[in-house]
Structures are given as C-alpha cells and as structure tokens.
Write a protein that holds these residues in place. Structure first.
Motif, PDB file in Angstrom:
ATOM      1  N   ILE A 124     -13.052  -0.950   0.726  1.00 16.49           N
ATOM      2  CA  ILE A 124     -12.229   0.149   0.223  1.00 16.49           C
ATOM      3  C   ILE A 124     -13.098   1.265  -0.359  1.00 16.49           C
ATOM      4  O   ILE A 124     -14.117   1.006  -1.003  1.00 16.49           O
ATOM      5  CB  ILE A 124     -11.229  -0.383  -0.831  1.00 16.49           C
ATOM      6  CG1 ILE A 124     -10.121   0.624  -1.088  1.00 16.49           C
ATOM      7  CG2 ILE A 124     -11.919  -0.812  -2.100  1.00 16.49           C
ATOM      8  CD1 ILE A 124      -8.909   0.020  -1.762  1.00 16.49           C
TER       9      ILE A 124
ATOM     10  N   CYS B 264      -3.524   2.910 -10.777  1.00 12.80           N
ATOM     11  CA  CYS B 264      -4.428   1.764 -10.669  1.00 12.80           C
ATOM     12  C   CYS B 264      -5.584   1.932 -11.646  1.00 12.80           C
ATOM     13  O   CYS B 264      -5.861   3.055 -12.086  1.00 12.80           O
ATOM     14  CB  CYS B 264      -4.966   1.634  -9.247  1.00 12.80           C
ATOM     15  SG  CYS B 264      -6.019   2.980  -8.744  1.00 12.80           S
TER      16      CYS B 264
ATOM     17  N   THR C 130     -18.204   7.088  -8.626  1.00  8.88           N
ATOM     18  CA  THR C 130     -16.944   6.449  -9.036  1.00  8.88           C
ATOM     19  C   THR C 130     -17.037   5.984 -10.481  1.00  8.88           C
ATOM     20  O   THR C 130     -16.137   6.246 -11.292  1.00  8.88           O
ATOM     21  CB  THR C 130     -16.654   5.230  -8.133  1.00  8.88           C
ATOM     22  OG1 THR C 130     -16.727   5.660  -6.791  1.00  8.88           O
ATOM     23  CG2 THR C 130     -15.300   4.636  -8.422  1.00  8.88           C
TER      24      THR C 130
ATOM     25  N   ILE D  51     -14.015  -3.101  -6.252  1.00  9.97           N
ATOM     26  CA  ILE D  51     -14.872  -1.922  -6.127  1.00  9.97           C
ATOM     27  C   ILE D  51     -16.263  -2.380  -6.525  1.00  9.97           C
ATOM     28  O   ILE D  51     -16.587  -2.428  -7.710  1.00  9.97           O
ATOM     29  CB  ILE D  51     -14.406  -0.796  -7.083  1.00  9.97           C
ATOM     30  CG1 ILE D  51     -12.903  -0.549  -6.955  1.00  9.97           C
ATOM     31  CG2 ILE D  51     -15.217   0.469  -6.895  1.00  9.97           C
ATOM     32  CD1 ILE D  51     -12.459   0.196  -5.747  1.00  9.97           C
TER      33      ILE D  51
ATOM     34  N   GLY E 162      -9.772   4.983  -3.316  1.00 11.42           N
ATOM     35  CA  GLY E 162      -8.993   3.814  -2.899  1.00 11.42           C
ATOM     36  C   GLY E 162      -8.488   3.867  -1.477  1.00 11.42           C
ATOM     37  O   GLY E 162      -7.538   3.174  -1.128  1.00 11.42           O
TER      38      GLY E 162
ATOM     39  N   SER F 213       0.795  -1.222   0.000  1.00  9.55           N
ATOM     40  CA  SER F 213       0.000   0.000   0.000  1.00  9.55           C
ATOM     41  C   SER F 213       0.833   1.281   0.000  1.00  9.55           C
ATOM     42  O   SER F 213       1.903   1.332   0.610  1.00  9.55           O
ATOM     43  CB  SER F 213      -0.886  -0.003   1.239  1.00  9.55           C
ATOM     44  OG  SER F 213      -1.762   1.062   1.236  1.00  9.55           O
TER      45      SER F 213
ATOM     46  N   ASP G 271     -10.837  -5.419   3.206  1.00 11.35           N
ATOM     47  CA  ASP G 271     -11.008  -5.609   1.760  1.00 11.35           C
ATOM     48  C   ASP G 271     -11.703  -6.918   1.398  1.00 11.35           C
ATOM     49  O   ASP G 271     -12.064  -7.123   0.238  1.00 11.35           O
ATOM     50  CB  ASP G 271      -9.638  -5.566   1.052  1.00 11.35           C
ATOM     51  CG  ASP G 271      -9.176  -4.143   0.805  1.00 11.35           C
ATOM     52  OD1 ASP G 271      -9.914  -3.203   1.182  1.00 11.35           O
ATOM     53  OD2 ASP G 271      -8.066  -3.965   0.262  1.00 11.35           O
TER      54      ASP G 271
END
Ligand SMILES: Cc1cc2nc3c(=O)[nH]c(=O)nc-3n(C[C@H](O)[C@H](O)[C@H](O)COP(=O)(O)OP(=O)(O)OC[C@H]3O[C@@H](n4cnc5c(N)ncnc54)[C@H](O)[C@@H]3O)c2cc1C
Length: 412
Positions: A292, A223, A352, A271, A297, A48, A287
C-alpha cells in the motif's frame, strides 16, 4: 491423486484476483482460494473506499459499470486552509469491482473456490512449499503458491517471508453518507473531488477523507497509525468509530447527513519497509507484502501492479524448459516490485512519517507551500522525488526530522 495446479493463489482481493486474471489469460492452470462465501462476497473484505485513477482503470481494463462516480480534483485540507489540484479520478463500488475481477478471471479460465480458508503451507521433506492446507485438512498442490490474503498473510508468515509489525498497522473506517453539503461556503467545493484532510483533532496521527459519490453523497472516513502523534493528540480510550462520529458531529458539512444502511467499511494495512517478498515456490503480493502507498493509502493500484509483476515472473519461470521455481528464479519479482510497483519506497516512507508526525499548524503552512509551487510538485512529492520534497520542507522541520531519525535508529 492430490489436486495439482500451476499456481495456487490464496485470497480473492484486487491483488489475488488480478494475478489470476493475468495467469489464466496466459492459459496456466490457476486456482484461487477465498475464505468468504460466494453468495455474500465480498462481506468483511468489502473494506475499501476504492478511490483510484485512470492509469489503473486503463492498465487493467476496468469497466465503467463498477464506477460510482468520476472526480476531477484532489483536495487537500488542513485545519484552516485547503489546496486543490486538477487530477481526474474514479470512486469504485468496491464490492462490484471485486466481483468483476472474479468473473473476468473465470472467463479466462481461472478456477475459484469460495468458503476455502487457507491456514498454512504444505512443505516437502526439504521444507520447500509444495501446496496449501485449507479448511482444516484439505490440501492442494501447485508449482507456485501466491499469498494474496492482505494483512492476514497465513502462508507468508509461516514461511517467514514477511513480518507485519503491529506498531506499523494503520486502521481505517468509513461510512457512506447522503445529505452531505459538498459545496459548503466555508470549505472547498467537493462535489467532484476526492478530499484528504490532515488534522490531528479529527484523525490523530493519520488523516480523514470525503470522496464524492454524487451531488450530496460521499464516502467519509478516517485512518491512523497508532504512532507518537496519535498518542499525543488522541483522547485516551477513544475508538476509531468514536473519532469518525466526532467528526460527523462537529463538521457543518455533515449537519444533515444520514448514514446509508449497511454501508460501513473497515480494515487495516501495514505501513512499513518491505522485506523479503518471495522464497522457493512462493510469492507474496498486495497488502501481504505490504504494498500500500504509505502516503495516501492507495492500495488497489499498487496491489494490482504487484499481482502483474508476480504473474510476469511466474510466466517467465514456467516458460523455461526446466520450469525452475526456486527462490533465485523468482527473485525477478522483487526486482520488478522495486522498479515498477513502489519505486523510491524509502523516501516515501520518510515523507509519510514526517507528514503524520507534523503538528496541525504545519499542515496550514503545507497548503501555502503547495499553492506556491508549480502543479507538478505535489505529483513529484508523491513519487518520492527528493528535490520536490526539499521544496516543501523548511529549516524548522529539522527537529521533526531529528525525532524521526532517532526513532528509526532506536528501532533498527
Ligand atoms: C477503510 C479503507 C479505505 C481504503 N481506501 C482506499 C482507496 O480509496 N483507494 C485505494 O487504492 N486503496 C484503498 N484502501 C486500501 C485497499 O483497499 C487495499 O490496499 C487493497 O484492498 C489490498 O488488496 P489485496 O488484494 O492485497 O488484499 P485484500 O483486499 O485484503 O484482499 C484479501 C482477500 O483475501 C481473503 N482472505 C483473507 N484471509 C484469507 C485466508 N486465510 N484464506 C483465503 N482467503 C483469505 C479476504 O477475504 C479478501 O478477499 C483502503 C483500505 C481501507 C481499510
């Protein structure tokens, strides 16, 4: 005699280790099973960027020792513009942060077993979980089992509690660099900033980032979800490593930058709409759910909040004279999750999808919109506030909205 605990947690990530901290502080017998070896921990799971905010640091008592740098601003970049807003933050050294959580949990009385790969649930005659199987044929038993293994989710999947969908999997990669020109004249000043860049030429269907860790050093990554926009804007056959290399070659801020040896982080998260998060004797956190934040993120704070919600739920059940741990009693966790961990999840997911489906030109206009609105708008948009979202959505976004809705209807 089989080993028995109040709570068994699979995975020593931020979520699992925080859950163990909270439960051990309340004197429960808690064991954490972590697949990696302790001597190298965390290795593959050192994935991370670990950008976070003071609200997380103070709520969970995180010491300064694990902070690489403090930042003052969040910068959003589009292909030709940027927007800066004051928002103090901290970039953590993720490995040290993980080790701190483990050490602090142990100080509270939690037991850790490293080199312990959890494979599946142990079920009783009624198919209710009563423990976990790990390292082949080893077993231990617990009143409540918690899956905190991130996207691996071996127990949650076996119990059909979560269904992590491949088409909703976001993948990410980052390098730690030095020699980065963080105050380049053509861009915003990133010396004390966390910067997120919306630009399909760099990260098709996603975003990229520069988080300052020093005067000329930074964590730099990107990402994306392999969605429609990724297919449209991406180069056929290009890998995520290739996209990052491409950005480093084309952006003048990295002209003299060098990669720090061994400092490469990569991972994935889903997601998607959360479904069920618990069943009899079982809770999924972090997660594994997926928790998340879909927009930016941010998974550490959310995962730790979900860990606390699980610990509160378990504490309440085990405080009861009958100590019920059936699905109905553990349902408090889902309620706390929707109220405190990730409220307004549906509006945030909608935003998103719109954000990552939007074309590059729309990103430039978003920067102008954000400059025009007051400082609190971005924060409100971020929290899924519909009125704030309406301020940054235009009439000509409607075709995009239609495309999104058609996609949703087709998949439901
Ligand atoms: C490239 C990248 C950048 C990111 N940047 C940020 C950021 O800046 N800020 C932020 O807030 N979030 C960020 N995130 C997200 C954040 O790292 C995650 O949301 C967070 O780590 C999730 O925590 P977790 O405890 O749920 O799971 P994980 O961190 O995935 O931890 C799971 C743990 O379980 C262990 N495990 C896995 N399988 C098993 C098994 N079978 N048995 C036993 N143990 C097992 C793993 O080794 C690991 O230790 C980033 C993620 C990536 C990939």
């Amino acid at each position: 005699m089989p080993e028995r605990y109040d709570v068994a947690i699979a995975g020593a990530g931020p979520a699992g280790a925080q859950c163990a901290r909270d439960l051990a502080a309340r004197d429960y017998d808690v064991v954490v099973l972590e697949t990696e070896a302790e001597a190298e921990f965390p290795r593959q799971s050192n994935k991370s960027t670990a950008g976070t905010f003071p609200s997380m640091m103070s709520a969970f008592g995180i010491p300064d020792d694990v902070v690489m740098s403090y930042t003052d601003n969040v910068v959003l970049e589009s292909p030709n513009d940027y927007y800066e807003t004051y928002q103090p933050g901290a970039v953590l050294e993720f490995a040290e942060f993980k080790r701190f959580l483990v050490a602090d949990g142990r100080d509270n009385g939690a037991e850790y077993r490293f080199d312990a790969r959890v494979s599946r649930p142990v079920l009783d005659d009624d198919d209710v979980i009563e423990g976990v199987r790990y390292n082949g044929d080893e077993e231990l038993y617990a009143d409540v089992v918690v899956d905190a293994t991130g996207p691996a989710a071996p127990i949650a999947s076996a119990l059909d509690v979560v269904d992590l969908e491949r088409e909703n999997q976001a993948i990410g990669i980052e390098y730690e660099l030095e020699g980065v020109e963080l105050d380049h004249p053509e861009y915003g000043d990133l010396r004390r900033s966390m910067m997120l860049r919306l630009d399909h030429d760099i990260a098709p269907g996603g975003y990229s980032w520069v988080f300052a860790t020093g005067e000329d050093s930074a964590k730099v990554g990107l990402c994306y979800i392999q969605n429609d926009r990724h297919e449209e804007a991406g180069e056929s056959g290009q890998t995520i490593d290739g996209y990052l290399e491409g950005w480093l070659e084309s952006d003048p801020r990295f002209a003299d930058a060098e990669r720090l040896d061994g400092k490469i982080h990569r991972g994935s998260a889903h997601i998607q709409r959360p479904g069920r998060m618990h069943t009899d004797g079982f809770i999924a956190i972090g997660d594994t759910v997926p928790t998340i934040d879909p927009l930016w993120g941010e998974g550490i704070h959310k995962g730790m909040k979900s860990a606390r919600a699980a610990a509160m739920t378990i504490d309440r059940c085990l405080t009861d004279a009958d100590q019920p741990t059936d699905a109905e009693s553990l349902a408090l966790y889902d309620q706390l999750w929707h109220e405190d961990v990730a409220p307004r999840m549906n509006s945030r997911l909608l935003l998103t999808e719109l954000l990552y489906l939007a074309p590059n030109e729309r990103y430039d206009r978003l920067m102008q919109d954000l400059r025009r609105t007051d400082d609190d708008t971005l924060a409100a948009v971020n929290q899924g506030d519909k009125r704030a979202i309406a301020k940054v959505i235009h009439l000509d976004d409607l075709p995009l909205l239609g495309k999104y809705l058609r996609k949703r209807m087709a998949s439901s």
